[in-house]
Design a protein around this motif. Structure first.
Motif, PDB file in Angstrom:
ATOM      1  N   ALA A  10       0.802  -1.224   0.000  1.00  0.00           N
ATOM      2  CA  ALA A  10       0.000   0.000   0.000  1.00  0.00           C
ATOM      3  C   ALA A  10       0.839   1.279   0.000  1.00  0.00           C
ATOM      4  N   THR A  11       2.101   1.190   0.360  1.00  0.00           N
ATOM      5  CA  THR A  11       2.928   2.406   0.347  1.00  0.00           C
ATOM      6  C   THR A  11       3.115   2.939  -1.073  1.00  0.00           C
ATOM      7  N   ALA A  12       2.928   2.090  -2.072  1.00  0.00           N
ATOM      8  CA  ALA A  12       3.050   2.523  -3.467  1.00  0.00           C
ATOM      9  C   ALA A  12       1.975   3.548  -3.828  1.00  0.00           C
ATOM     10  N   CYS A  13       0.872   3.550  -3.104  1.00  0.00           N
ATOM     11  CA  CYS A  13      -0.213   4.505  -3.375  1.00  0.00           C
ATOM     12  C   CYS A  13       0.246   5.952  -3.195  1.00  0.00           C
ATOM     13  N   ASN A  14       1.234   6.166  -2.337  1.00  0.00           N
ATOM     14  CA  ASN A  14       1.698   7.520  -2.056  1.00  0.00           C
ATOM     15  C   ASN A  14       2.345   8.187  -3.263  1.00  0.00           C
ATOM     16  N   THR A  15       2.899   7.412  -4.177  1.00  0.00           N
ATOM     17  CA  THR A  15       3.595   7.986  -5.328  1.00  0.00           C
ATOM     18  C   THR A  15       3.017   7.535  -6.670  1.00  0.00           C
ATOM     19  N   CYS A  16       1.963   6.771  -6.649  1.00  0.00           N
ATOM     20  CA  CYS A  16       1.405   6.172  -7.868  1.00  0.00           C
ATOM     21  C   CYS A  16       0.712   7.184  -8.768  1.00  0.00           C
ATOM     22  N   GLY A  17       0.059   8.180  -8.196  1.00  0.00           N
ATOM     23  CA  GLY A  17      -0.654   9.157  -9.006  1.00  0.00           C
ATOM     24  C   GLY A  17      -2.071   8.759  -9.358  1.00  0.00           C
ATOM     25  N   GLY A  18      -2.595   7.746  -8.703  1.00  0.00           N
ATOM     26  CA  GLY A  18      -3.989   7.358  -8.916  1.00  0.00           C
ATOM     27  C   GLY A  18      -4.247   6.507 -10.134  1.00  0.00           C
ATOM     28  N   LYS A  19      -3.354   5.607 -10.454  1.00  0.00           N
ATOM     29  CA  LYS A  19      -3.523   4.774 -11.647  1.00  0.00           C
ATOM     30  C   LYS A  19      -4.799   3.933 -11.602  1.00  0.00           C
ATOM     31  N   CYS A  20      -5.239   3.533 -10.408  1.00  0.00           N
ATOM     32  CA  CYS A  20      -6.462   2.737 -10.321  1.00  0.00           C
ATOM     33  C   CYS A  20      -7.705   3.607 -10.460  1.00  0.00           C
ATOM     34  N   CYS A  21      -7.546   4.917 -10.412  1.00  0.00           N
ATOM     35  CA  CYS A  21      -8.674   5.858 -10.521  1.00  0.00           C
ATOM     36  C   CYS A  21      -8.774   6.475 -11.903  1.00  0.00           C
ATOM     37  N   THR A  22      -7.796   6.223 -12.756  1.00  0.00           N
ATOM     38  CA  THR A  22      -7.723   6.877 -14.062  1.00  0.00           C
ATOM     39  C   THR A  22      -7.438   5.856 -15.153  1.00  0.00           C
ATOM     40  N   GLY A  23      -7.665   6.254 -16.389  1.00  0.00           N
ATOM     41  CA  GLY A  23      -7.337   5.381 -17.520  1.00  0.00           C
ATOM     42  C   GLY A  23      -8.475   5.326 -18.513  1.00  0.00           C
ATOM     43  N   GLU A  24      -8.688   4.153 -19.080  1.00  0.00           N
ATOM     44  CA  GLU A  24      -9.762   3.973 -20.045  1.00  0.00           C
ATOM     45  C   GLU A  24     -11.106   4.132 -19.346  1.00  0.00           C
ATOM     46  N   ASN A  69      -6.362  13.902 -18.628  1.00  0.00           N
ATOM     47  CA  ASN A  69      -5.149  13.571 -19.401  1.00  0.00           C
ATOM     48  C   ASN A  69      -5.437  12.705 -20.625  1.00  0.00           C
ATOM     49  N   ASN A  70      -6.379  13.121 -21.438  1.00  0.00           N
ATOM     50  CA  ASN A  70      -6.771  12.399 -22.654  1.00  0.00           C
ATOM     51  C   ASN A  70      -7.359  11.024 -22.378  1.00  0.00           C
ATOM     52  N   GLU A  71      -7.723  10.761 -21.141  1.00  0.00           N
ATOM     53  CA  GLU A  71      -8.406   9.525 -20.771  1.00  0.00           C
ATOM     54  C   GLU A  71      -9.551   9.915 -19.843  1.00  0.00           C
ATOM     55  N   TYR A  72      -9.765   9.121 -18.810  1.00  0.00           N
ATOM     56  CA  TYR A  72     -10.855   9.391 -17.874  1.00  0.00           C
ATOM     57  C   TYR A  72     -10.380   9.167 -16.445  1.00  0.00           C
ATOM     58  N   ALA A  73     -11.114   9.763 -15.518  1.00  0.00           N
ATOM     59  CA  ALA A  73     -10.869   9.565 -14.089  1.00  0.00           C
ATOM     60  C   ALA A  73     -12.208   9.479 -13.386  1.00  0.00           C
ATOM     61  N   CYS A  74     -12.230   8.794 -12.279  1.00  0.00           N
ATOM     62  CA  CYS A  74     -13.411   8.789 -11.422  1.00  0.00           C
ATOM     63  C   CYS A  74     -13.733  10.240 -11.058  1.00  0.00           C
ATOM     64  N   ILE A  75     -14.986  10.553 -10.965  1.00  0.00           N
ATOM     65  CA  ILE A  75     -15.406  11.909 -10.623  1.00  0.00           C
ATOM     66  C   ILE A  75     -14.824  12.359  -9.283  1.00  0.00           C
ATOM     67  N   PHE A  76     -14.472  11.428  -8.414  1.00  0.00           N
ATOM     68  CA  PHE A  76     -13.940  11.772  -7.096  1.00  0.00           C
ATOM     69  C   PHE A  76     -12.414  11.704  -7.017  1.00  0.00           C
ATOM     70  N   PHE A  77     -11.764  11.564  -8.169  1.00  0.00           N
ATOM     71  CA  PHE A  77     -10.305  11.624  -8.215  1.00  0.00           C
ATOM     72  C   PHE A  77      -9.902  13.093  -8.176  1.00  0.00           C
ATOM     73  N   ASP A  78      -9.096  13.462  -7.209  1.00  0.00           N
ATOM     74  CA  ASP A  78      -8.628  14.840  -7.063  1.00  0.00           C
ATOM     75  C   ASP A  78      -7.356  14.996  -7.893  1.00  0.00           C
ATOM     76  N   LYS A  79      -7.443  15.759  -8.976  1.00  0.00           N
ATOM     77  CA  LYS A  79      -6.300  15.875  -9.884  1.00  0.00           C
ATOM     78  C   LYS A  79      -5.137  16.646  -9.276  1.00  0.00           C
ATOM     79  N   GLU A  80      -5.393  17.431  -8.238  1.00  0.00           N
ATOM     80  CA  GLU A  80      -4.308  18.166  -7.568  1.00  0.00           C
ATOM     81  C   GLU A  80      -3.496  17.243  -6.652  1.00  0.00           C
ATOM     82  N   THR A  81      -4.184  16.506  -5.799  1.00  0.00           N
ATOM     83  CA  THR A  81      -3.491  15.612  -4.848  1.00  0.00           C
ATOM     84  C   THR A  81      -3.203  14.248  -5.458  1.00  0.00           C
TER      85      THR A  81
END
Length: 128
Positions: A10-24, A69-81
């Motif tokens: 789970a420590t990888a979440c701190n630097t991942c950038g929300g890959k599970c919240c964004t994409g196709e 970023n030319n894809e999609y994100a969950c509506i609750f993904f905060d693009k700043e944090t």
């Protein structure tokens, strides 16, 4: 988790950038109970919450997405944090990722794809 040939750091979440919240584009399914919890967390009346953030998909409900970023994100993904803004009440689908049945029998060929989706996955090579 049981019956998976990988673990999750789970420590990888701190630097991942929300890959599970964004994409196709896809679906972020949630139950009525989960929607009630999210609407209470947001201090929004349930009807207002569902009209603003939910779409019906057949007999199910999904949180909507937004362009990112030319894809999609969950509506609750905060693009700043780059984190989930409803983390404490996120749906089960989000809470259980990456331990989904579709990933149960990960092979070494699938490992690279899984790592792109989630850098917190650590493959247990002895189980392969």
């Amino acid at each position: 988790m049981n019956n998976f040939n990988f673990t999750f750091n789970a420590t990888a979440c701190n630097t991942c950038g929300g890959k599970c919240c964004t994409g196709e584009s896809g679906y972020i399914f949630c139950s009525i109970t989960e929607m009630e919890q999210i609407s209470a967390f947001l201090k929004l009346p349930f009807n207002e919450f569902t009209q603003k953030y939910v779409k019906k998909v057949g007999y199910k409900f999904s949180l909507i997405e937004k362009p990112y970023n030319n894809e999609y994100a969950c509506i609750f993904f905060d693009k700043e944090t780059k984190k989930c803004s409803i983390y404490d009440v996120r749906p089960k689908q989000c809470r259980t990722f990456p331990f989904w049945d579709g990933f149960r029998d990960t092979t070494s060929e699938d490992y690279e794809l899984l790592l792109k989706m989630c850098p917190g996955i650590e493959l247990d090579k002895k189980d392969m």
